[in-house]
Motif scaffolding. Structure first.
Motif, PDB file in Angstrom:
ATOM      1  N   PHE A   1       2.659   2.940   3.301  1.00 38.86           N
ATOM      2  CA  PHE A   1       3.241   1.883   4.126  1.00 38.86           C
ATOM      3  C   PHE A   1       4.437   1.223   3.454  1.00 38.86           C
ATOM      4  N   HIS A   2       4.452   1.174   2.126  1.00 35.89           N
ATOM      5  CA  HIS A   2       5.554   0.522   1.413  1.00 35.89           C
ATOM      6  C   HIS A   2       6.760   1.441   1.270  1.00 35.89           C
ATOM      7  N   GLY A   3       6.569   2.751   1.467  1.00 41.13           N
ATOM      8  CA  GLY A   3       7.675   3.695   1.464  1.00 41.13           C
ATOM      9  C   GLY A   3       8.300   3.978   0.113  1.00 41.13           C
TER      10      GLY A   3
END
Length: 113
Positions: free
Chosen positions: A42-44
Motif C-alpha cells: 500500500f505504501h508503494g
C-alpha cells in the motif's frame, strides 16, 4: 509453534518451524527459505520480487527490471554490498533454484496492464 498451536496437517504444507533460528538453538532441516512478494504494498516503496536464503547467502530477484541482488549475510547483515556482479555463477545458480520453486508452487507473477 511460537503461538502454542499444533502444526498444520495438510499434505501441501511445506513449512518448518523457525523457532530454532530465533532461539539460536539449531539450524533448519531444509536448505533454503523462499520469499515471494509479487506486488507493491500500500505504501508503494517496495519492489515486487522473490528472494531466497541459502546458508549465509540471500538472493533477491526484482521483477520491475529483472535485476539480481546477492548478499553474504554473514559478512554484511545490513545488505549494503551487492555481490551479484562479483559472484555471477552463485547468483545465477540461486536464481535458477528460485525459478524452480516458483514453478513448483505456481507462484503468481505480476503482469503488465
Amino acid at each position: 509453534e511460537a503461538a502454542g498451536l499444533p502444526p498444520p496437517t495438510e499434505p501441501s504444507s511445506e513449512g518448518e518451524s523457525l523457532l530454532p533460528l530465533f532461539r539460536q538453538s539449531g539450524p533448519l532441516q531444509r536448505g533454503e527459505i523462499f520469499f515471494h512478494y509479487p506486488h507493491f504494498a500500500f505504501h508503494g516503496s517496495n519492489r515486487p520480487g522473490s528472494a531466497m536464503r541459502q546458508g549465509h547467502f540471500k538472493l533477491i530477484e526484482n521483477f520491475d527490471d529483472g535485476s539480481l541482488e546477492l548478499y553474504d549475510l554473514k559478512a554484511d547483515l545490513g545488505e549494503t554490498r551487492n555481490l551479484a556482479p562479483e559472484l555471477p555463477q552463485q547468483a545465477e545458480s540461486m536464481r535458477q533454484q528460485l525459478q524452480a520453486w516458483r514453478d513448483e508452487t505456481r507462484a503468481a507473477l505480476p503482469t503488465r496492464r
